[in-house]
Scaffold this motif. Structure first.
Motif, short mmCIF file in Angstrom:
data_model
loop_
_atom_site.label_atom_id
_atom_site.label_comp_id
_atom_site.label_asym_id
_atom_site.label_seq_id
_atom_site.Cartn_x
_atom_site.Cartn_y
_atom_site.Cartn_z
N VAL A 1 20.78 0.82 -16.21
CA VAL A 1 20.52 1.19 -17.60
C VAL A 1 21.78 1.81 -18.17
CG1 VAL A 1 19.16 2.67 -19.12
CG2 VAL A 1 18.08 1.57 -17.16
N ARG A 2 22.08 1.44 -19.39
CA ARG A 2 23.20 2.08 -20.09
C ARG A 2 22.72 2.43 -21.50
NH1 ARG A 2 29.37 0.04 -20.21
NH2 ARG A 2 30.14 1.54 -21.73
N ASN A 3 22.72 3.69 -21.80
CA ASN A 3 22.29 4.17 -23.11
C ASN A 3 23.46 4.80 -23.81
OD1 ASN A 3 19.66 3.45 -22.42
ND2 ASN A 3 19.30 5.42 -21.48
N GLU A 4 23.66 4.45 -25.08
CA GLU A 4 24.76 4.98 -25.87
C GLU A 4 24.18 5.55 -27.17
OE1 GLU A 4 28.08 4.82 -25.06
OE2 GLU A 4 27.90 3.57 -23.29
N VAL A 5 24.71 6.67 -27.58
CA VAL A 5 24.34 7.24 -28.88
C VAL A 5 25.62 7.74 -29.53
CG1 VAL A 5 23.81 9.52 -27.92
CG2 VAL A 5 22.82 8.83 -30.11
N GLY A 6 25.72 7.54 -30.84
CA GLY A 6 26.93 7.99 -31.52
C GLY A 6 26.66 8.29 -32.98
N ILE A 7 27.57 9.05 -33.56
CA ILE A 7 27.54 9.35 -34.98
C ILE A 7 28.76 8.67 -35.60
CG2 ILE A 7 27.63 11.15 -36.75
CD1 ILE A 7 25.11 11.26 -35.01
N VAL A 8 28.51 7.83 -36.58
CA VAL A 8 29.58 7.11 -37.27
C VAL A 8 29.79 7.81 -38.62
CG1 VAL A 8 30.31 4.90 -38.23
CG2 VAL A 8 28.88 4.96 -36.16
N THR A 9 31.02 8.26 -38.86
CA THR A 9 31.36 8.91 -40.13
C THR A 9 32.21 7.96 -40.96
OG1 THR A 9 31.33 11.07 -39.05
CG2 THR A 9 32.41 10.95 -41.19
N HIS A 10 31.77 7.70 -42.17
CA HIS A 10 32.44 6.78 -43.08
C HIS A 10 33.30 7.55 -44.07
CE1 HIS A 10 29.74 3.64 -41.60
NE2 HIS A 10 28.81 4.56 -41.64
N PRO A 11 34.28 6.88 -44.69
CA PRO A 11 35.05 7.54 -45.73
C PRO A 11 34.10 8.11 -46.80
CG PRO A 11 36.04 5.43 -45.19
CD PRO A 11 34.72 5.50 -44.46
N GLY A 12 34.36 9.29 -47.24
CA GLY A 12 33.48 9.93 -48.21
C GLY A 12 32.47 10.85 -47.55
N GLY A 13 32.40 10.84 -46.21
CA GLY A 13 31.54 11.77 -45.49
C GLY A 13 30.16 11.27 -45.11
N CYS A 14 29.77 10.08 -45.56
CA CYS A 14 28.45 9.54 -45.16
C CYS A 14 28.42 9.35 -43.65
CB CYS A 14 28.21 8.21 -45.88
SG CYS A 14 26.66 7.43 -45.42
N ARG A 15 27.32 9.73 -43.03
CA ARG A 15 27.18 9.61 -41.57
C ARG A 15 25.94 8.81 -41.22
NH1 ARG A 15 28.41 15.86 -40.31
NH2 ARG A 15 30.64 15.74 -40.58
N ASN A 16 26.04 8.01 -40.16
CA ASN A 16 24.91 7.29 -39.61
C ASN A 16 24.89 7.50 -38.10
OD1 ASN A 16 25.97 5.03 -41.90
ND2 ASN A 16 23.82 5.57 -41.94
N ALA A 17 23.69 7.61 -37.55
CA ALA A 17 23.54 7.68 -36.10
C ALA A 17 23.21 6.29 -35.58
CB ALA A 17 22.42 8.64 -35.73
N ALA A 18 23.78 5.94 -34.44
CA ALA A 18 23.50 4.65 -33.81
C ALA A 18 23.14 4.90 -32.35
CB ALA A 18 24.72 3.74 -33.90
N THR A 19 22.06 4.30 -31.91
CA THR A 19 21.63 4.40 -30.52
C THR A 19 21.34 3.00 -30.01
OG1 THR A 19 20.58 6.53 -31.01
CG2 THR A 19 19.94 5.44 -28.96
N VAL A 20 21.88 2.69 -28.84
CA VAL A 20 21.67 1.37 -28.22
C VAL A 20 21.22 1.60 -26.78
CG1 VAL A 20 22.73 -0.82 -27.58
CG2 VAL A 20 23.47 0.35 -29.67
N PHE A 21 20.12 0.97 -26.42
CA PHE A 21 19.60 1.04 -25.06
C PHE A 21 19.74 -0.33 -24.43
CE2 PHE A 21 17.20 4.09 -27.62
CZ PHE A 21 17.41 5.25 -26.89
#
Length: 68
Positions: free
Chosen positions: A14-34
């Motif tokens: 199993v490989r689980n990844e989680v991250g926070i992506v910050t875009h220009p202007g400060g907008c952030r999205n969380a991404a999780t992949v299992f």
């Protein structure tokens, strides 16, 4: 755009990844992949697939497209 990520996995299955992506202007999205793979699978290929899946999901989210 930049990302901060954390991974965790029992060896080879199993490989689980989680991250926070910050875009220009400060907008952030969380991404999780299992993922689940066979023991001895190519870790580099798995890492690339995880990155591609996260990028696709974030792009769809930002475009307002449903991934369901």
């Amino acid at each position: 755009m930049w990302a901060v990520a954390r991974s965790g996995s029992p060896v080879g299955v199993v490989r689980n990844e989680v991250g926070i992506v910050t875009h220009p202007g400060g907008c952030r999205n969380a991404a999780t992949v299992f993922t689940r793979s066979c023991p001895g699978a190519d870790d580099t290929a798995i890492g690339r697939a995880v990155g591609a899946a996260a990028a696709c999901a974030i792009a769809a989210l930002r475009a307002g497209v449903s991934t369901a």
